[in-house]
Design a protein around this motif. Sequence first.
Motif, PDB file in Angstrom:
ATOM      1  N   MET A 278       0.495  -1.589  -0.177  1.00 52.73           N
ATOM      2  CA  MET A 278       0.094  -0.131  -0.127  1.00 52.73           C
ATOM      3  C   MET A 278       0.435   1.086   0.508  1.00 52.73           C
TER       4      MET A 278
ATOM      5  N   CYS B 211      -1.411   4.097  -5.005  1.00 53.43           N
ATOM      6  CA  CYS B 211      -2.453   4.068  -3.860  1.00 53.43           C
ATOM      7  C   CYS B 211      -2.703   5.985  -3.984  1.00 53.43           C
TER       8      CYS B 211
ATOM      9  N   GLU C 247      -6.197   3.110  -3.684  1.00 57.86           N
ATOM     10  CA  GLU C 247      -6.851   4.011  -2.981  1.00 57.86           C
ATOM     11  C   GLU C 247      -8.139   3.313  -2.222  1.00 57.86           C
TER      12      GLU C 247
ATOM     13  N   ILE D 219      -7.873   1.905   1.330  1.00 57.35           N
ATOM     14  CA  ILE D 219      -7.396   2.396   1.866  1.00 57.35           C
ATOM     15  C   ILE D 219      -8.507   2.288   3.626  1.00 57.35           C
TER      16      ILE D 219
ATOM     17  N   SER E 293      -7.505   0.069   7.647  1.00 53.70           N
ATOM     18  CA  SER E 293      -6.671   1.385   8.682  1.00 53.70           C
ATOM     19  C   SER E 293      -8.396   0.544   9.032  1.00 53.70           C
TER      20      SER E 293
ATOM     21  N   GLU F  13      -1.568   7.295   5.727  1.00 56.28           N
ATOM     22  CA  GLU F  13      -3.105   6.833   5.923  1.00 56.28           C
ATOM     23  C   GLU F  13      -2.735   5.608   7.220  1.00 56.28           C
TER      24      GLU F  13
END
Length: 194
Positions: free
Chosen positions: A25, A30, A42, A45, A49, A95
Amino acid sequence: MRANTVLMSAGSLDAEHTMLLIVDMQNDFCKKEGALYSENSEKIIPSISRLLEVFREAGAPVGFTQDWHEPDDVEFGRWGPHCVEGSWGAEIVDELAPLEMELVFKKTRYSPFYDTDIHEHMLDLEIERAVVCGTLANVCVLHTACDMMMRGVDVVVPVEAVAALSDYDMGYALYHMGEVFTAHICSVDEIGLQ
């Protein structure tokens, strides 16, 4: 596709022996300015997370793979230059930035089991199961899942946390991982730790 859902009820994974492995990632994959940007990469994500939060809260092992190439890497003949060592494009997206104690495996090929020490770390941590997510489902995620399976590790693949360039690529990868590698194909919401 038959989903292999054994041991996949919420809260069923053993935090001590289950690793979250986040595959590639990175900015080049991304972010819009990246060399091999994919909108699908993208988009996952937020799902990754959520998984990262679950694992961190449980104190479970977390690892990242990081595509990492010399400027003249032979792989560029297939994909073009990307994730050149030390570049912005090679960095893991902000992120999902790894914490200091989390493992990062810099890899030069599709699977992190080629020329890294991931297997030794997994043995040291007594990892029995790995939740594998990231990009691309039919390339690095697929080859990582294969190498884990061949080493006796149960693989869990949450569909909202993997990306591919096309529906065909995604379908092929999920089918292959589920049917051939006996991976547990599930939803992010089904993953819990105890």
